[in-house]
Design a protein around this motif. Structure first.
Motif, PDB file in Angstrom:
ATOM      1  N   ASN A 180       0.941  -1.380  -0.037  1.00  0.00           N
ATOM      2  CA  ASN A 180       0.013  -0.049  -0.219  1.00  0.00           C
ATOM      3  C   ASN A 180       1.028   1.199   0.140  1.00  0.00           C
ATOM      4  O   ASN A 180       2.044   1.170   0.083  1.00  0.00           O
ATOM      5  CB  ASN A 180      -1.144  -0.029   1.400  1.00  0.00           C
ATOM      6  CG  ASN A 180      -0.122   0.065   2.406  1.00  0.00           C
ATOM      7  OD1 ASN A 180       0.816   0.696   2.535  1.00  0.00           O
ATOM      8  ND2 ASN A 180      -0.808  -0.560   3.524  1.00  0.00           N
ATOM      9  N   LEU A 181       0.128   2.279  -0.101  1.00  0.00           N
ATOM     10  CA  LEU A 181       1.098   3.436  -0.017  1.00  0.00           C
ATOM     11  C   LEU A 181       2.161   3.915   1.041  1.00  0.00           C
ATOM     12  O   LEU A 181       3.077   4.049   0.832  1.00  0.00           O
ATOM     13  CB  LEU A 181       0.064   4.908  -0.170  1.00  0.00           C
ATOM     14  CG  LEU A 181       0.727   6.374  -0.380  1.00  0.00           C
ATOM     15  CD1 LEU A 181       1.358   6.156  -1.767  1.00  0.00           C
ATOM     16  CD2 LEU A 181      -0.448   7.383  -0.357  1.00  0.00           C
ATOM     17  N   PHE A 182       1.497   3.460   2.235  1.00  0.00           N
ATOM     18  CA  PHE A 182       2.676   3.624   3.293  1.00  0.00           C
ATOM     19  C   PHE A 182       3.495   2.599   3.462  1.00  0.00           C
ATOM     20  O   PHE A 182       4.587   2.920   3.702  1.00  0.00           O
ATOM     21  CB  PHE A 182       1.609   3.456   4.842  1.00  0.00           C
ATOM     22  CG  PHE A 182       0.817   4.645   4.924  1.00  0.00           C
ATOM     23  CD1 PHE A 182       1.296   6.046   5.178  1.00  0.00           C
ATOM     24  CD2 PHE A 182      -0.894   4.338   4.867  1.00  0.00           C
ATOM     25  CE1 PHE A 182       0.258   6.711   5.137  1.00  0.00           C
ATOM     26  CE2 PHE A 182      -1.503   5.446   4.883  1.00  0.00           C
ATOM     27  CZ  PHE A 182      -1.307   6.587   5.126  1.00  0.00           C
ATOM     28  N   THR A 183       3.156   1.340   2.900  1.00  0.00           N
ATOM     29  CA  THR A 183       4.408   0.473   2.895  1.00  0.00           C
ATOM     30  C   THR A 183       5.574   0.734   2.020  1.00  0.00           C
ATOM     31  O   THR A 183       6.757   0.515   2.189  1.00  0.00           O
ATOM     32  CB  THR A 183       3.673  -1.038   2.484  1.00  0.00           C
ATOM     33  OG1 THR A 183       2.702  -1.367   3.300  1.00  0.00           O
ATOM     34  CG2 THR A 183       4.826  -1.956   2.186  1.00  0.00           C
ATOM     35  N   ARG A 184       5.075   1.596   0.737  1.00  0.00           N
ATOM     36  CA  ARG A 184       6.047   1.919  -0.166  1.00  0.00           C
ATOM     37  C   ARG A 184       7.181   2.715   0.418  1.00  0.00           C
ATOM     38  O   ARG A 184       7.990   2.787  -0.079  1.00  0.00           O
ATOM     39  CB  ARG A 184       5.402   2.688  -1.018  1.00  0.00           C
ATOM     40  CG  ARG A 184       6.013   3.000  -2.473  1.00  0.00           C
ATOM     41  CD  ARG A 184       5.074   3.150  -3.659  1.00  0.00           C
ATOM     42  NE  ARG A 184       5.699   3.167  -4.671  1.00  0.00           N
ATOM     43  CZ  ARG A 184       6.070   2.415  -5.363  1.00  0.00           C
ATOM     44  NH1 ARG A 184       5.744   1.058  -5.415  1.00  0.00           N
ATOM     45  NH2 ARG A 184       6.871   2.384  -6.503  1.00  0.00           N
ATOM     46  N   PHE A 185       6.873   3.369   1.472  1.00  0.00           N
ATOM     47  CA  PHE A 185       7.674   4.485   1.897  1.00  0.00           C
ATOM     48  C   PHE A 185       8.443   4.094   3.117  1.00  0.00           C
ATOM     49  O   PHE A 185       9.326   4.711   3.742  1.00  0.00           O
ATOM     50  CB  PHE A 185       6.977   6.019   2.448  1.00  0.00           C
ATOM     51  CG  PHE A 185       6.535   6.657   0.915  1.00  0.00           C
ATOM     52  CD1 PHE A 185       7.461   7.172   0.393  1.00  0.00           C
ATOM     53  CD2 PHE A 185       5.254   6.294   0.337  1.00  0.00           C
ATOM     54  CE1 PHE A 185       7.106   7.991  -0.894  1.00  0.00           C
ATOM     55  CE2 PHE A 185       4.949   6.911  -0.800  1.00  0.00           C
ATOM     56  CZ  PHE A 185       5.792   7.830  -1.480  1.00  0.00           C
ATOM     57  N   LYS A 186       8.076   2.631   3.594  1.00  0.00           N
ATOM     58  CA  LYS A 186       9.027   2.357   4.648  1.00  0.00           C
ATOM     59  C   LYS A 186      10.333   2.068   4.190  1.00  0.00           C
ATOM     60  O   LYS A 186      10.815   1.881   3.177  1.00  0.00           O
ATOM     61  CB  LYS A 186       8.491   0.717   4.920  1.00  0.00           C
ATOM     62  CG  LYS A 186       7.471   0.679   5.855  1.00  0.00           C
ATOM     63  CD  LYS A 186       6.828  -0.727   5.997  1.00  0.00           C
ATOM     64  CE  LYS A 186       5.660  -0.958   6.882  1.00  0.00           C
ATOM     65  NZ  LYS A 186       5.214  -2.146   7.097  1.00  0.00           N
ATOM     66  N   LYS A 187      11.287   2.516   5.175  1.00  0.00           N
ATOM     67  CA  LYS A 187      12.698   2.470   4.858  1.00  0.00           C
ATOM     68  C   LYS A 187      13.527   1.320   5.460  1.00  0.00           C
ATOM     69  O   LYS A 187      14.795   1.449   5.509  1.00  0.00           O
ATOM     70  CB  LYS A 187      13.111   3.986   5.398  1.00  0.00           C
ATOM     71  CG  LYS A 187      12.881   4.861   4.606  1.00  0.00           C
ATOM     72  CD  LYS A 187      13.471   6.185   5.358  1.00  0.00           C
ATOM     73  CE  LYS A 187      13.080   7.441   4.280  1.00  0.00           C
ATOM     74  NZ  LYS A 187      13.807   8.758   4.673  1.00  0.00           N
TER      75      LYS A 187
END
Length: 126
Positions: free
Chosen positions: A3-10
């Motif tokens: 999802n959108l939030f997962t995509r920005f996990k570092k």
């Protein structure tokens, strides 16, 4: 599903509890010493990687990865049975990306598992 939030996990950590099959712990038909030595060799021979710490007693190898972007990787190797050894990765980056770092970090983990698969017999994931 990303999802959108997962995509920005570092940061990504593989484990038996991961819902994404490609990020589950991988098991190999090898002794701890065989697998530890070949994984350590794999990172020593990779021009984009610099092994910073090796702790055989803890089953950990710490690696600084420089390309295509800098990230930090900890490889954990654990003997499950005499000829069954598990490999997990924990990778993180401070990189900012408009598209998110997660897809690149995930690709990197998958490629490391593929390289280990060329050297050792995979027993799959659980």
């Amino acid at each position: 599903m990303v999802n959108l939030f997962t995509r920005f996990k570092k940061q990504i950590e593989t484990s038996d509890r991961q819902t994404d099959e490609s990020l589950k712990t991988h098991y190999y038909k090898a002794t701890f010493n065989q697998l530890f030595a070949s994984v350590e060799k794999l990172f020593h021979e990779d021009a984009d990687c610099r092994v910073t710490t090796v702790s055989k007693e803890h089953g950990e190898i710490a690696v600084e990865v420089s390309k295509p972007f800098s990230c930090f990787l900890i490889v954990t190797i654990v003997s499950v049975k005499p000829l069954e050894t598990a490999v997990d990765f924990n990778i993180s980056s401070e990189k900012f990306s408009l598209l998110g770092a997660y897809p690149d970090l995930k690709k990197r983990i998958i490629s490391y598992y593929e390289r280990i698969n060329r050297v050792h017999t995979s027993l799959g994931t659980r």
